[in-house]
Design a protein around this motif. Structure first.
Motif, PDB file in Angstrom:
ATOM      1  N   ASP A  85       2.059   3.037  -2.500  1.00  0.00           N
ATOM      2  CA  ASP A  85       1.551   4.039  -3.455  1.00  0.00           C
ATOM      3  C   ASP A  85       0.319   4.738  -2.916  1.00  0.00           C
ATOM      4  N   THR A  86      -0.610   3.975  -2.367  1.00  0.00           N
ATOM      5  CA  THR A  86      -1.823   4.596  -1.826  1.00  0.00           C
ATOM      6  C   THR A  86      -1.486   5.444  -0.611  1.00  0.00           C
ATOM      7  N   TRP A  87      -0.475   5.052   0.171  1.00  0.00           N
ATOM      8  CA  TRP A  87      -0.058   5.845   1.320  1.00  0.00           C
ATOM      9  C   TRP A  87       0.442   7.205   0.855  1.00  0.00           C
ATOM     10  N   ASP A 126       0.817  -1.217   0.000  1.00  0.00           N
ATOM     11  CA  ASP A 126       0.000   0.000   0.000  1.00  0.00           C
ATOM     12  C   ASP A 126       0.851   1.268   0.000  1.00  0.00           C
ATOM     13  N   GLU A 129      -0.292   8.690  -1.953  1.00  0.00           N
ATOM     14  CA  GLU A 129      -1.446   9.430  -2.476  1.00  0.00           C
ATOM     15  C   GLU A 129      -2.243  10.058  -1.342  1.00  0.00           C
ATOM     16  N   ARG A 130      -2.461   9.296  -0.262  1.00  0.00           N
ATOM     17  CA  ARG A 130      -3.199   9.830   0.886  1.00  0.00           C
ATOM     18  C   ARG A 130      -2.458  11.004   1.508  1.00  0.00           C
ATOM     19  N   GLN A 174      -2.991  13.969  -0.712  1.00  0.00           N
ATOM     20  CA  GLN A 174      -4.359  14.456  -0.560  1.00  0.00           C
ATOM     21  C   GLN A 174      -4.517  15.230   0.741  1.00  0.00           C
TER      22      GLN A 174
END
Length: 177
Positions: free
Chosen positions: A111-113, A109, A115-116, A119
């Motif tokens: 990449d999603t971390w 995760d 991204e978060r 954001q």
């Protein structure tokens, strides 16, 4: 609170069964524990690398008493040449969720971390901009009110200094009692 009690009740119905031989699958595990009562569910979490179970499983009984009897009788018993360890299972959230810790690599995760994180920074930036805009609007409103008050005072002063305006104001006040 009711959800916690329900989860604790479910814990007492679910047994951890460790020390499973490679040949043991969910059907064999079910067959080994069915003599103790009705079984709701049997799970043997898989190792993602080789798609085989990880030498342990979970058996969930419908009744607590059945789970207790199964634990008392099967802890230390032998199945396919391996000695079993049987205990009450820990809550799923402690073990790393329904998928378990080993379901995904640690970096899965990443990449999603990132991204978060981006954001969250963007949200904080927008909030700061909104706050600055609100403060500017409030300051503009305060200045407008101050100018309006100043204008009213100047009009009052003009009436007092101008004899014609003063006479007109008096005539209006006499006409409208």
């Amino acid at each position: 609170m009711a959800a916690v009690q329900q989860q604790q009740a479910m814990q007492k119905n679910t047994l951890y069964v460790g020390g499973l031989a490679d040949e043991v699958n969910e059907s064999i595990l079910h067959a080994a524990f069915i003599p103790f009562g009705d079984i709701k569910d049997v799970k043997t979490p898989l190792d993602q690398a080789n798609q085989k179970h990880r030498s342990f499983g979970f058996v969930t009984f419908l009744e607590r008493e059945d789970a207790s009897a199964a634990m008392d009788n099967m802890d230390g018993a032998e199945l396919y040449g391996r000695v079993l360890t049987v205990n009450y299972a820990l809550p799923e959230k402690i073990k790393g969720g329904e998928q378990g810790w080993a379901a995904h690599p640690l970096w899965a995760d990443a990449d999603t971390w990132f991204e978060r994180q981006q954001q969250e920074k963007e949200i904080l930036k927008i909030q700061a901009e909104n706050r600055a805009a609100m403060e500017a609007a409030e300051e503009l409103h305060r200045k407008k009110l101050a100018q309006d008050r100043q204008g009213e005072m100047e009009e009052d002063t003009e009436v007092k200094d101008d004899p014609m305006a003063r006479a007109e104001a008096e005539a209006l006040s006499h006409d409208n009692p």
